[in-house]
Design a protein around this motif. Structure first.
Motif, mmCIF file in Angstrom:
data_model
loop_
_atom_site.group_PDB
_atom_site.id
_atom_site.type_symbol
_atom_site.label_atom_id
_atom_site.label_comp_id
_atom_site.label_asym_id
_atom_site.label_seq_id
_atom_site.Cartn_x
_atom_site.Cartn_y
_atom_site.Cartn_z
ATOM 1 N N HIS A 1 0.827 -1.199 0.000
ATOM 2 C CA HIS A 1 0.000 0.000 0.000
ATOM 3 C C HIS A 1 0.867 1.257 0.000
ATOM 4 N N ASP B 1 5.847 3.008 6.801
ATOM 5 C CA ASP B 1 4.520 2.420 6.557
ATOM 6 C C ASP B 1 3.762 3.298 5.568
ATOM 7 N N ASP C 1 4.828 -4.844 3.510
ATOM 8 C CA ASP C 1 4.295 -3.749 4.322
ATOM 9 C C ASP C 1 5.287 -3.463 5.443
HETATM 10 ZN ZN ZN Z 1 1.085 -0.488 6.403
#
Ligand code: ZN
Length: 416
Positions: A207, A219, A279
């Motif tokens: 993401h 992140d 991730d």
């Molecule tokens: Zn994440």
């Protein structure tokens, strides 16, 4: 991918990338351009997300205004009620919620919301941050439709320091004023494909959105860079399986991008052999992990391969709170790679997730192993991972997807 390129991408994308907002689209276009630079054509696929433009959000405790942010999609309100601090989730404590504005420790979890609404709560407040941090930040939260199921009560988010202060002072009443315009907007996945020698393919996800307050270097621009690195590698190297890359939008809002992809491409998932999700990799401190949402043979395979390659790793089976999970829930085995930093060295979902916690050389090293593993998988005569999710993992998926109540610990600390 090299150290200079990694640092460049981290710098170029050092802004908030909230799912469904303009900056997320800006980053989607940036990733599209990064793909173009390696000769890969990427498309932007949009999907609907619920949004709320907040015009006014106020919280008064015993008449005193407390800095807050309103929950998106938690309706409009002008409401005063006794304040109740829900410290425990036992039957007695829940009964006290009736007619109250309820203060919850930390994040509003799915079942906590069901419980307080079932018990007649009329509003709520959550708090974030850290009592020992120098900031007074307040995160922008939302009441997700999958949580409210249409049973909306107004909510606000505050900083932990103010929460401590009014609980210390035995606060009695709360007033919430919330005004917002709610509407359906667009978030986006960035997708690209490198065909293989067979119709079957493997999926790569990471993401690229971030939470509010966070520029999301760790992140998860780190994983997004990792995906670019894998794509770059296989533009030049042979692979029997086809490769599909998905930079997912709105992961932080409840895996919305990967869920949308699974919904919009459901028939094609029959030919998907494996999902590899990145991730959070490449931070300075911390341990390397692989979380396999698959038969546990894959756990052992990764352990063996890591020893052969001279790489330290902790591999486990379980459910990782990330974009691999909607695919696994549709029966496609998945593995997520991450380097998990100790909490006191790098944190996420706040202003401290910046390129300061990253080390490009470490990201390269993490990526090297992920590419080695991928080399084996995408060149397999037959993907060795059984296309079947074991019952024990299916149970964890039921809990993760809120189909069943449970208290299993997720593989990633965090708050999805
Ligand atoms: Zn994440």
């Amino acid at each position: 991918m090299d150290v200079i390129k990694i640092n460049q991408i981290l710098k170029d994308t050092a802004y908030e990338r909230l799912g469904g907002r303009e900056e997320e689209l800006q980053c989607a276009k940036y990733l599209q351009k990064c793909c173009e630079e390696i000769g890969l054509k990427a498309e932007i696929e949009s999907f609907d997300v619920e949004l709320g433009d907040i015009h006014e959000a106020k919280l008064y405790i015993d008449g005193e205004e407390i800095p807050c942010k309103g929950f998106m999609c938690a309706g409009n309100a002008d409401l005063e009620a006794p304040l109740y601090y829900l410290r425990n989730l036992d039957a007695y404590s829940l009964k006290q919620c009736k007619g109250k504005i309820v203060l919850i420790d930390g994040y509003m979890r799915y079942w906590t919301y069901q419980d307080i609404v079932d018990h007649g709560a009329v509003g709520f407040s959550v708090y974030d941050g850290h009592v020992n941090y120098g900031d007074e930040d307040i995160i922008q939260r939302e009441l997700r439709p999958v949580v409210s199921h249409g049973r909306v009560i107004p909510g606000v988010s505050i900083n932990v320091k103010t929460a401590i202060q009014f609980i210390k002072n035995d606060a009695k009443t709360a007033k919430i004023v919330l005004k917002q315009t709610e509407y359906t907007g667009k978030s986006r996945n960035v997708v690209a494909e490198i065909p293989g020698e067979t119709e079957e393919y493997m999926i790569f996800t990471a993401h690229y959105d971030s939470t509010s307050l966070s520029t999301g270097a760790y992140d998860n621009m780190s994983g997004s860079i990792g995906l670019l690195g894998i794509a770059e590698h296989f533009m030049k190297h042979p692979h029997r399986y086809g490769l599909r890359f998905i930079w997912c939008g709105s992961e932080e809002r409840g895996l919305l991008g990967s869920k949308a992809y699974c919904r919009d491409h459901e028939e094609e998932l029959g030919k998907a052999a494996l999902v590899i999700n990145l991730d959070m990799i490449g931070c300075i401190m911390g341990r390397f992990i692989a979380c396999c949402t698959s038969e546990d043979k894959l756990v052992h395979y990764i352990e063996y391969l890591a020893q052969e390659e001279g790489v330290g790793i902790a591999a486990n089976d379980g459910v990782y709170s990330s974009d691999s999970t909607p695919f696994a829930d549709k029966g496609v085995p998945a593995v997520s790679f991450a380097r998990l930093a100790p909490d006191n060295t790098a944190t996420i979902h706040n202003r401290y997730d910046t390129l300061e916690v990253m080390k490009a050389e470490q990201l390269m090293e993490d990526l090297d192993f992920i590419i080695t593993f991928t080399e084996h998988m995408v060149n397999a005569k037959n993907c060795p991972v059984k296309r079947e999710i074991p019952d024990s993992i299916k149970e964890k998926l039921d809990v993760y997807m809120f189909r069943k109540r449970g208290d299993h610990k997720l593989s990633k600390a965090g708050s999805r």
